[in-house]
Design a protein around this motif. Sequence first.
Motif, PDB file in Angstrom:
ATOM      1  N   ILE A  41      43.165  40.294  32.473  1.00  0.00           N
ATOM      2  CA  ILE A  41      43.526  41.664  32.880  1.00  0.00           C
ATOM      3  C   ILE A  41      44.818  41.544  33.662  1.00  0.00           C
ATOM      4  O   ILE A  41      44.882  40.767  34.625  1.00  0.00           O
ATOM      5  CB  ILE A  41      42.417  42.259  33.780  1.00  0.00           C
ATOM      6  CG1 ILE A  41      41.138  42.477  32.968  1.00  0.00           C
ATOM      7  CG2 ILE A  41      42.884  43.564  34.421  1.00  0.00           C
ATOM      8  CD1 ILE A  41      39.946  42.893  33.812  1.00  0.00           C
ATOM      9  N   ILE A  42      45.814  42.268  33.241  1.00  0.00           N
ATOM     10  CA  ILE A  42      47.100  42.171  33.943  1.00  0.00           C
ATOM     11  C   ILE A  42      47.249  43.376  34.876  1.00  0.00           C
ATOM     12  O   ILE A  42      47.160  44.533  34.439  1.00  0.00           O
ATOM     13  CB  ILE A  42      48.264  42.109  32.935  1.00  0.00           C
ATOM     14  CG1 ILE A  42      47.995  40.940  31.975  1.00  0.00           C
ATOM     15  CG2 ILE A  42      49.603  41.917  33.653  1.00  0.00           C
ATOM     16  CD1 ILE A  42      48.425  41.215  30.572  1.00  0.00           C
ATOM     17  N   VAL A  43      47.397  43.062  36.151  1.00  0.00           N
ATOM     18  CA  VAL A  43      47.552  44.124  37.141  1.00  0.00           C
ATOM     19  C   VAL A  43      48.977  44.030  37.690  1.00  0.00           C
ATOM     20  O   VAL A  43      49.313  43.088  38.407  1.00  0.00           O
ATOM     21  CB  VAL A  43      46.532  43.982  38.296  1.00  0.00           C
ATOM     22  CG1 VAL A  43      46.611  45.186  39.232  1.00  0.00           C
ATOM     23  CG2 VAL A  43      45.124  43.798  37.773  1.00  0.00           C
ATOM     24  N   GLY A  44      49.808  44.956  37.333  1.00  0.00           N
ATOM     25  CA  GLY A  44      51.196  44.962  37.820  1.00  0.00           C
ATOM     26  C   GLY A  44      51.457  46.190  38.668  1.00  0.00           C
ATOM     27  O   GLY A  44      50.644  47.115  38.685  1.00  0.00           O
ATOM     28  N   GLU A  45      52.599  46.191  39.375  1.00  0.00           N
ATOM     29  CA  GLU A  45      52.909  47.296  40.290  1.00  0.00           C
ATOM     30  C   GLU A  45      52.982  48.630  39.519  1.00  0.00           C
ATOM     31  O   GLU A  45      52.442  49.636  39.961  1.00  0.00           O
ATOM     32  CB  GLU A  45      54.243  47.037  40.998  1.00  0.00           C
ATOM     33  CG  GLU A  45      54.306  45.660  41.670  1.00  0.00           C
ATOM     34  CD  GLU A  45      54.119  45.724  43.172  1.00  0.00           C
ATOM     35  OE1 GLU A  45      54.578  46.688  43.776  1.00  0.00           O
ATOM     36  OE2 GLU A  45      53.488  44.785  43.724  1.00  0.00           O
ATOM     37  N   GLY A  95      46.951  53.835  37.774  1.00  0.00           N
ATOM     38  CA  GLY A  95      45.496  53.582  37.755  1.00  0.00           C
ATOM     39  C   GLY A  95      45.036  52.896  36.476  1.00  0.00           C
ATOM     40  O   GLY A  95      43.910  53.087  36.022  1.00  0.00           O
ATOM     41  N   ILE A  96      45.920  52.118  35.886  1.00  0.00           N
ATOM     42  CA  ILE A  96      45.552  51.424  34.640  1.00  0.00           C
ATOM     43  C   ILE A  96      45.829  49.918  34.757  1.00  0.00           C
ATOM     44  O   ILE A  96      46.516  49.476  35.693  1.00  0.00           O
ATOM     45  CB  ILE A  96      46.335  51.979  33.421  1.00  0.00           C
ATOM     46  CG1 ILE A  96      47.851  51.906  33.718  1.00  0.00           C
ATOM     47  CG2 ILE A  96      45.886  53.361  33.052  1.00  0.00           C
ATOM     48  CD1 ILE A  96      48.714  52.036  32.488  1.00  0.00           C
ATOM     49  N   VAL A  97      45.286  49.190  33.824  1.00  0.00           N
ATOM     50  CA  VAL A  97      45.588  47.749  33.712  1.00  0.00           C
ATOM     51  C   VAL A  97      45.829  47.443  32.242  1.00  0.00           C
ATOM     52  O   VAL A  97      45.465  48.235  31.370  1.00  0.00           O
ATOM     53  CB  VAL A  97      44.427  46.862  34.230  1.00  0.00           C
ATOM     54  CG1 VAL A  97      44.275  46.925  35.720  1.00  0.00           C
ATOM     55  CG2 VAL A  97      43.124  47.189  33.511  1.00  0.00           C
ATOM     56  N   ILE A  98      46.404  46.266  31.992  1.00  0.00           N
ATOM     57  CA  ILE A  98      46.558  45.845  30.592  1.00  0.00           C
ATOM     58  C   ILE A  98      45.493  44.784  30.322  1.00  0.00           C
ATOM     59  O   ILE A  98      45.338  43.827  31.102  1.00  0.00           O
ATOM     60  CB  ILE A  98      47.970  45.280  30.338  1.00  0.00           C
ATOM     61  CG1 ILE A  98      48.992  46.399  30.534  1.00  0.00           C
ATOM     62  CG2 ILE A  98      48.073  44.690  28.928  1.00  0.00           C
ATOM     63  CD1 ILE A  98      50.408  45.929  30.605  1.00  0.00           C
ATOM     64  N   LEU A  99      44.780  45.028  29.243  1.00  0.00           N
ATOM     65  CA  LEU A  99      43.728  44.085  28.875  1.00  0.00           C
ATOM     66  C   LEU A  99      44.230  43.244  27.706  1.00  0.00           C
ATOM     67  O   LEU A  99      44.652  43.783  26.677  1.00  0.00           O
ATOM     68  CB  LEU A  99      42.470  44.860  28.459  1.00  0.00           C
ATOM     69  CG  LEU A  99      41.253  44.021  28.091  1.00  0.00           C
ATOM     70  CD1 LEU A  99      40.726  43.272  29.295  1.00  0.00           C
ATOM     71  CD2 LEU A  99      40.150  44.918  27.508  1.00  0.00           C
ATOM     72  N   LYS A 100      44.212  41.921  27.889  1.00  0.00           N
ATOM     73  CA  LYS A 100      44.711  41.052  26.822  1.00  0.00           C
ATOM     74  C   LYS A 100      43.576  40.217  26.241  1.00  0.00           C
ATOM     75  O   LYS A 100      42.851  39.540  26.989  1.00  0.00           O
ATOM     76  CB  LYS A 100      45.803  40.133  27.369  1.00  0.00           C
ATOM     77  CG  LYS A 100      46.381  39.225  26.309  1.00  0.00           C
ATOM     78  CD  LYS A 100      47.500  38.358  26.857  1.00  0.00           C
ATOM     79  CE  LYS A 100      47.958  37.399  25.776  1.00  0.00           C
ATOM     80  NZ  LYS A 100      48.949  36.461  26.248  1.00  0.00           N
ATOM     81  N   ASN A 101      43.416  40.286  24.945  1.00  0.00           N
ATOM     82  CA  ASN A 101      42.432  39.448  24.257  1.00  0.00           C
ATOM     83  C   ASN A 101      43.056  38.064  24.115  1.00  0.00           C
ATOM     84  O   ASN A 101      44.087  37.891  23.459  1.00  0.00           O
ATOM     85  CB  ASN A 101      42.137  40.063  22.883  1.00  0.00           C
ATOM     86  CG  ASN A 101      41.098  39.261  22.125  1.00  0.00           C
ATOM     87  OD1 ASN A 101      41.093  38.040  22.153  1.00  0.00           O
ATOM     88  ND2 ASN A 101      40.218  39.980  21.438  1.00  0.00           N
ATOM     89  N   MET A 102      42.461  37.061  24.753  1.00  0.00           N
ATOM     90  CA  MET A 102      43.075  35.736  24.815  1.00  0.00           C
ATOM     91  C   MET A 102      42.958  34.987  23.485  1.00  0.00           C
ATOM     92  O   MET A 102      43.621  33.973  23.295  1.00  0.00           O
ATOM     93  CB  MET A 102      42.455  34.906  25.944  1.00  0.00           C
ATOM     94  CG  MET A 102      42.687  35.456  27.337  1.00  0.00           C
ATOM     95  SD  MET A 102      44.433  35.494  27.816  1.00  0.00           S
ATOM     96  CE  MET A 102      44.745  33.764  28.135  1.00  0.00           C
ATOM     97  N   THR A 103      42.096  35.468  22.593  1.00  0.00           N
ATOM     98  CA  THR A 103      41.946  34.767  21.316  1.00  0.00           C
ATOM     99  C   THR A 103      43.031  35.204  20.329  1.00  0.00           C
ATOM    100  O   THR A 103      43.684  34.370  19.719  1.00  0.00           O
ATOM    101  CB  THR A 103      40.540  35.047  20.706  1.00  0.00           C
ATOM    102  OG1 THR A 103      39.582  34.932  21.743  1.00  0.00           O
ATOM    103  CG2 THR A 103      40.213  34.091  19.583  1.00  0.00           C
ATOM    104  N   ASN A 104      43.246  36.557  20.218  1.00  0.00           N
ATOM    105  CA  ASN A 104      44.235  36.993  19.220  1.00  0.00           C
ATOM    106  C   ASN A 104      45.505  37.562  19.849  1.00  0.00           C
ATOM    107  O   ASN A 104      46.430  37.962  19.147  1.00  0.00           O
ATOM    108  CB  ASN A 104      43.602  38.018  18.254  1.00  0.00           C
ATOM    109  CG  ASN A 104      43.077  39.243  19.000  1.00  0.00           C
ATOM    110  OD1 ASN A 104      43.505  39.516  20.129  1.00  0.00           O
ATOM    111  ND2 ASN A 104      42.170  39.973  18.391  1.00  0.00           N
TER     112      ASN A 104
END
Length: 449
Positions: free
Chosen positions: A410-414, A420-429
């Motif tokens: 989960i990427i939490v940036g400024e 109020g959102i985050v970026i969710l990254k699937n580490m497999t694909n």
Amino acid sequence: MLQICCPLILGIGGFFIYDSITERKGGKVMLTKTPRGTQDVLPAEVYKWHYVENTVREVAKNFGFTEIRTPVFEHTELFVRGIGDTTDVVEKEMYTFEDRSGRSITLKPEGTAPVVRSFIEHKLYTEPQPTKLFYIIPVFRYEKPQAGRYREHHQFGVEVFGAINPSVDAEVINLAMTIYKKMGIEKLELRINNIGCPKCRKDYHQQLQQYLKDRLEHLCTTCQSRFERNPMRIIDCKSDKCQEQIQDVPLMLHHICKECEDHFEGLKRYLKASEIDYIVDAKIVRGLDYYTKTAFEIITDEAGKKGTLCGGGRYDKLVEDCGGPTTPGVGFGMGLERAILSLDTQGIEIPKPKTFDVFIVTMGEAANLKGFEILNKLRAVGLKADQDHMNRSVKAQFKYADKMMADYSIIVGEDELAKGIVILKNMTNGEQETISIQEIDSLLLERLK
Ligand code: HAM
């Protein structure tokens, strides 16, 4: 005697003299080595232990056993009386010391005697019988360390009290075999014997002494000292010299009384009913003196080297000998290091749990704090989660998440924080999506569980 004062060990309050508890080699104190014959279980290997421990617990419970926990040390006399003062374990292998009050204390060299002591002390015989107990314990024996033989090893053991029927002997054997089967361990041999009861052993001892009398001077000194008090121990001697002398020694199994014979035949019938193959091995004596009637070992023939994975038997006099009411007993001890060694040797793959489901990658202090909040949300729903605590760059955080085999990051940036959102990254694909912080926990739970 070399004495070393080490303020580090005690930390506060001054110096501590610890020469007697520290391993030394050539006069050099080995602060960075485990004592000989002991080993650490490192995080990378511990999953194997969890797998074996979970399996034995599950099968034991399935067979109606409940766990008992007894202290790591007991009064020395319990083992001397229980195991027998002419056994190798008591004569040569116990870790015995005097405590500060001058009591002789011994670290458990086996698990049966402590459970017997507890059975008597807490009057477990007043509860519905039989009493079916299991334990997982560290065991301490001062043996010559080699592959599969340690000075501290671990045993899964079971003990059943109050049941005289041979079906219960077959039941504990069945339990041990079921555990190995469940773990996928193969190439096992069950060897069974009947080593008689006090009634039939008396006559047999006389015959044995008669046989050994002329060979006495060729036996090792330990066996010579056992000739009078415990001649059966000589059969179990590991010295080649003694084994040469006893090649055609009379064996107990061929001299058992009718009661023991009926018991042995009963055991065979129950094993057959459980579809368990066995080999009758009249040479099994076992290394502990408390056994009566049934004695058994489960051995493996890996790489041509026979090793005992599990050993046990019946002990119908032990409770009484330790001061309790006449109560039959039967059980076994299973070496856990040896089970893991067999799993490894046989190439059996053990499911390796991952460390994290999710890793939170943060950028900046505000994101770090938000990450901390999200972590709690994820952990609260049962997900394995962590975030960076080492001020690593974003690239290094991803690399770490990858190494730890996290499914998602989960990427939490400024910028994301403000929305109020985050970026969710699937580490497999590598796919990325934007998710609201509100729903991140429920969404991941749905995907991962
Ligand atoms: P034991 O045969 O002395 O029996 O030990 C049981 C098992 O512990 C062995 O079969 C072996 O797998 C493992 N073991 C023994 N010594 C070592 C060692 N030095 N290093 C690694 N593994 C070892 C008993 O202890 C009895 N209390 C078993 C029992 C329970 N009989 C009736 N109830």
